[in-house]
Design a protein around this motif. Structure first.
Motif, PDB file in Angstrom:
ATOM      1  N   GLU A   1      -5.880  -1.276   0.514  1.00 48.93           N
ATOM      2  CA  GLU A   1      -4.561  -1.543   1.070  1.00 48.93           C
ATOM      3  C   GLU A   1      -4.530  -3.025   1.417  1.00 48.93           C
ATOM      4  O   GLU A   1      -5.489  -3.552   1.987  1.00 48.93           O
ATOM      5  CB  GLU A   1      -4.325  -0.726   2.336  1.00 48.93           C
ATOM      6  CG  GLU A   1      -4.233   0.751   2.107  1.00 48.93           C
ATOM      7  CD  GLU A   1      -4.020   1.528   3.410  1.00 48.93           C
ATOM      8  OE1 GLU A   1      -3.533   0.937   4.394  1.00 48.93           O
ATOM      9  OE2 GLU A   1      -4.364   2.705   3.418  1.00 48.93           O
TER      10      GLU A   1
ATOM     11  N   SER B   1       7.926  -9.220   4.128  1.00 50.71           N
ATOM     12  CA  SER B   1       6.504  -8.891   4.123  1.00 50.71           C
ATOM     13  C   SER B   1       6.208  -7.945   2.952  1.00 50.71           C
ATOM     14  O   SER B   1       7.080  -7.213   2.499  1.00 50.71           O
ATOM     15  CB  SER B   1       6.079  -8.268   5.453  1.00 50.71           C
ATOM     16  OG  SER B   1       6.828  -7.105   5.719  1.00 50.71           O
TER      17      SER B   1
ATOM     18  N   SER C   1      -1.855  -6.480   2.706  1.00 47.71           N
ATOM     19  CA  SER C   1      -0.554  -6.875   3.229  1.00 47.71           C
ATOM     20  C   SER C   1      -0.510  -8.381   3.430  1.00 47.71           C
ATOM     21  O   SER C   1      -1.532  -9.032   3.615  1.00 47.71           O
ATOM     22  CB  SER C   1      -0.263  -6.166   4.555  1.00 47.71           C
ATOM     23  OG  SER C   1      -1.175  -6.582   5.551  1.00 47.71           O
TER      24      SER C   1
ATOM     25  N   LEU D   1       3.430  -5.104   1.244  1.00 51.58           N
ATOM     26  CA  LEU D   1       2.322  -4.167   1.436  1.00 51.58           C
ATOM     27  C   LEU D   1       2.003  -3.549   0.087  1.00 51.58           C
ATOM     28  O   LEU D   1       2.912  -3.240  -0.678  1.00 51.58           O
ATOM     29  CB  LEU D   1       2.714  -3.069   2.418  1.00 51.58           C
ATOM     30  CG  LEU D   1       3.240  -3.541   3.759  1.00 51.58           C
ATOM     31  CD1 LEU D   1       4.213  -2.536   4.333  1.00 51.58           C
ATOM     32  CD2 LEU D   1       2.089  -3.754   4.697  1.00 51.58           C
TER      33      LEU D   1
ATOM     34  N   THR E   1       3.845  -0.427  -4.016  1.00 51.59           N
ATOM     35  CA  THR E   1       4.055  -1.746  -3.432  1.00 51.59           C
ATOM     36  C   THR E   1       5.389  -1.736  -2.707  1.00 51.59           C
ATOM     37  O   THR E   1       6.381  -1.256  -3.243  1.00 51.59           O
ATOM     38  CB  THR E   1       4.076  -2.843  -4.525  1.00 51.59           C
ATOM     39  OG1 THR E   1       2.871  -2.767  -5.290  1.00 51.59           O
ATOM     40  CG2 THR E   1       4.212  -4.230  -3.915  1.00 51.59           C
TER      41      THR E   1
END
Length: 171
Positions: free
Chosen positions: A140, A131, A142, A133, A124
């Motif tokens: 995946e 932001s 985000s 991700l 992570t």
């Protein structure tokens, strides 16, 4: 403030600086380093820690050697380590980041404020702008710093939510 200080539990009892010499005076490699506490409590940091190392042992107030901390001093980093399985067991401090090892997880804080959390199965990232991700073996995902855009990718689909709408598509 004094109430807070008085209510805190004592964690550490003492600290001692040591120098470990890995070679004898004739230059022969020792099986185990000769450990010496310098009388003036000062030590230079050798450029090759396999030859000579400077470290501090911080003793636990509990008297449990697993909780003792060893602080290794290197020219390019400082390493804290201990064998205590119930809490952190390693900290690495470099010029541009601090990394903590805890229960098989590594957490790195970089100079720009970004954070990376890694385990054996996932990573992570919290970027400097906020932001996020996340990557696992299955997906995946985000989210943008402002929370407006969300995205997820798996082996068989892609999905995104943004200010312009929602998209979901099989791969």
């Amino acid at each position: 403030m004094s109430e807070l200080v008085n209510s805190l539990r004592q964690t550490w009892r003492s600290a001692q600086l040591y120098i470990g010499f890995h070679r004898d005076q004739k230059g022969a490699r020792r099986a185990a380093p000769k450990v010496w506490p310098p009388k003036n409590a000062s030590a230079s940091i050798h450029n090759d820690p396999s030859e000579q190392e400077a470290f501090v042992v911080v003793r636990s107030a509990a008297g449990d050697t697993e909780q003792d901390v060893q602080i290794k001093l290197r020219q390019d980093k400082i390493v804290l380590r201990r064998d205590f399985p119930d809490a952190w067991n390693g900290v690495l401090v470099t010029e541009d980041s601090v990394t903590v090892a805890v229960a098989g997880i590594s957490i790195r804080i970089s100079h720009d404020g970004s954070i990376t959390r890694e385990s054996s199965s996932e990573t992570t990232w919290v970027e400097a702008d906020g932001s996020v991700l996340k990557k696992t073996e299955f997906a995946e995902a985000s989210i943008s710093a402002d929370g407006v855009d969300l995205a997820r990718r798996t082996s068989d689909s892609i999905a995104a939510v943004g200010k312009d709408g929602i998209i979901a598509k099989a791969r």
